[in-house]
Design an enzyme around this catalytic site. Structure first.
Site, PDB file in Angstrom:
ATOM      1  N   LYS A 287      -5.429  24.601  15.436  1.00 41.54           N
ATOM      2  CA  LYS A 287      -4.246  25.267  14.894  1.00 41.54           C
ATOM      3  C   LYS A 287      -4.373  26.778  14.974  1.00 41.54           C
ATOM      4  O   LYS A 287      -3.396  27.488  15.216  1.00 41.54           O
ATOM      5  CB  LYS A 287      -4.030  24.822  13.442  1.00 41.54           C
ATOM      6  CG  LYS A 287      -2.766  25.350  12.797  1.00 41.54           C
ATOM      7  CD  LYS A 287      -2.617  24.797  11.399  1.00 41.54           C
ATOM      8  CE  LYS A 287      -1.350  25.320  10.732  1.00 41.54           C
ATOM      9  NZ  LYS A 287      -1.193  24.774   9.354  1.00 41.54           N
TER      10      LYS A 287
ATOM     11  N   HIS B 232      -2.068  14.377   7.877  1.00 43.82           N
ATOM     12  CA  HIS B 232      -3.186  15.112   7.287  1.00 43.82           C
ATOM     13  C   HIS B 232      -3.992  14.286   6.287  1.00 43.82           C
ATOM     14  O   HIS B 232      -4.975  14.783   5.729  1.00 43.82           O
ATOM     15  CB  HIS B 232      -2.671  16.368   6.576  1.00 43.82           C
ATOM     16  CG  HIS B 232      -2.363  17.497   7.506  1.00 43.82           C
ATOM     17  ND1 HIS B 232      -1.209  17.551   8.252  1.00 43.82           N
ATOM     18  CD2 HIS B 232      -3.065  18.613   7.831  1.00 43.82           C
ATOM     19  CE1 HIS B 232      -1.215  18.653   8.980  1.00 43.82           C
ATOM     20  NE2 HIS B 232      -2.320  19.306   8.752  1.00 43.82           N
TER      21      HIS B 232
ATOM     22  N   ARG C 238      -7.684  14.117   7.043  1.00 41.73           N
ATOM     23  CA  ARG C 238      -8.317  15.428   6.828  1.00 41.73           C
ATOM     24  C   ARG C 238      -8.517  15.680   5.334  1.00 41.73           C
ATOM     25  O   ARG C 238      -9.595  16.114   4.902  1.00 41.73           O
ATOM     26  CB  ARG C 238      -7.441  16.514   7.456  1.00 41.73           C
ATOM     27  CG  ARG C 238      -7.961  17.951   7.337  1.00 41.73           C
ATOM     28  CD  ARG C 238      -7.033  18.847   8.165  1.00 41.73           C
ATOM     29  NE  ARG C 238      -7.259  20.264   7.954  1.00 41.73           N
ATOM     30  CZ  ARG C 238      -8.163  20.994   8.606  1.00 41.73           C
ATOM     31  NH1 ARG C 238      -8.969  20.425   9.476  1.00 41.73           N
ATOM     32  NH2 ARG C 238      -8.278  22.295   8.386  1.00 41.73           N
TER      33      ARG C 238
END
Length: 337
Positions: free
Chosen positions: A217, A269, A272
């Site tokens: 990112k 996400h 994560r």
């Protein structure tokens, strides 16, 4: 185009320094480098005569956007996405001239987007894209006015709710997955990687039980160690992309079935967040976690700090009740003889 190649091989500079309705300047050159140099020289001297006040830049935002796109935007990894954000701003603000992009106009834009139900974080990203465009134009000496976005106060963002999987839910998820989807899930749970970062991995990105995420990112590669078992499972005897059969929509459906109460937008996400949460629960260092996740600011990582076993434990032992349910007896000691 400000510079175009002619049929005879020469290059023609065709510009209007003050916008499409201003004075037109045309000149032909044998070399493209000479044409580029003349274009920059003309724009600089037209806008930067110290003994005169700078003329108002009447070029439309759409015109400046096209210059940025040809110069830099189309070469960026997220160029098309950024262009889309700039075009939304252009449409809502009716394609203003550069000098019309004021704090008032930006405030009106933000209000319009909020009324459309757009989150402050998304609006802030739009402004960041436009700011980056003007920064690029200024650095290339293609814009000489004040940076219209710099100094603009961003909207206050709400902290997003983060969902994570318990050990039981992780077991259910892995049992429901197969193939490349399962391998990506195991890798993300082992490294805290984003789904997209893992999906773009190639065999050469894993060396000596260390995986290097290149397409991140922040555009900064980061390396995270993995166990020998995980390395063998995902990279043994493979070449090229490691997960060619990964199917994110299918993974997302499986994730929602296992964790139906997952906050909106958190499916990609969740792995994560699960890594980071369990890392802290198991006594990991917040600084180490920051490096593993690739966060540029520690504040981003601090959202997981409260999962640490010792986090604010003094609140139990040092409160007035000392961890009990009743106030302790207070003995007053007399100091009078």
């Amino acid at each position: 185009m400000a510079i175009k190649k002619l049929d005879d091989g020469r290059y023609e500079v065709d510009i209007r320094p003050t916008g499409r309705n201003g004075k037109r300047i045309r000149r032909k050159f044998d070399k493209k480098s000479e044409a580029v140099a003349f274009e920059k020289y003309t724009l600089y001297n037209h806008h930067n005569k110290e003994w005169l006040s700078k003329p108002t830049d009447k070029r439309r935002l759409s015109e400046l956007t096209q210059i940025w796109w040809d110069l830099k935007g189309k070469h960026e990894e997220h160029g098309k996405s950024n262009l889309g954000k700039i075009e939304i701003f252009t449409k809502i603000t009716n394609d203003p001239c550069a000098f019309q992009i004021t704090k008032s106009l930006i405030s009106q834009y933000c209000a319009t987007r909020r009324s459309q139900g757009i989150k402050p974080s998304s609006i802030n990203r739009d402004l960041t894209c436009i700011s980056g465009m003007f920064t690029a134009l200024i650095e290339a000496e293609l814009f000489f006015g004040e940076h219209p976005i710099r100094g603009t106060k961003r909207l206050k963002e709400e902290k997003p709710e983060t969902g994570y999987l318990t050990q039981e839910e992780i077991a259910l998820l892995l049992a429901a997955l197969d193939g490349d989807n399962k391998k990506i899930a195991i890798l993300c749970l082992s490294t805290g990687a984003r789904w997209g970062e893992a999906a773009r991995l190639k065999a050469e990105n894993i060396i000596h039980n260390r995986v290097t995420f290149v397409k991140t990112k922040t555009n900064k590669p980061r390396t995270v160690p993995i166990s020998e078992a995980v390395a063998k499972m995902i990279a043994d005897n493979k070449r090229g992309f490691l997960f060619p059969d990964a199917d994110y929509p299918r993974f997302r459906r499986t994730m929602k079935a296992i964790k139906p109460d997952l906050p909106m937008g958190q499916a990609t996400h969740a792995l994560r967040h699960s890594f980071a949460t369990h890392f802290m629960i198991n006594g990991g260092s917040i600084i180490t976690l920051q490096r593993i996740l690739g966060h540029t600011r520690i504040e981003q990582t601090m959202v997981y700090a409260h999962f640490a076993p010792e986090y604010l434990q003094d609140a139990i032992s040092l409160n007035p009740l000392r961890g009990g349910t009743e106030a302790e007896s207070v003995h007053t000691v007399s100091t009078v003889e």
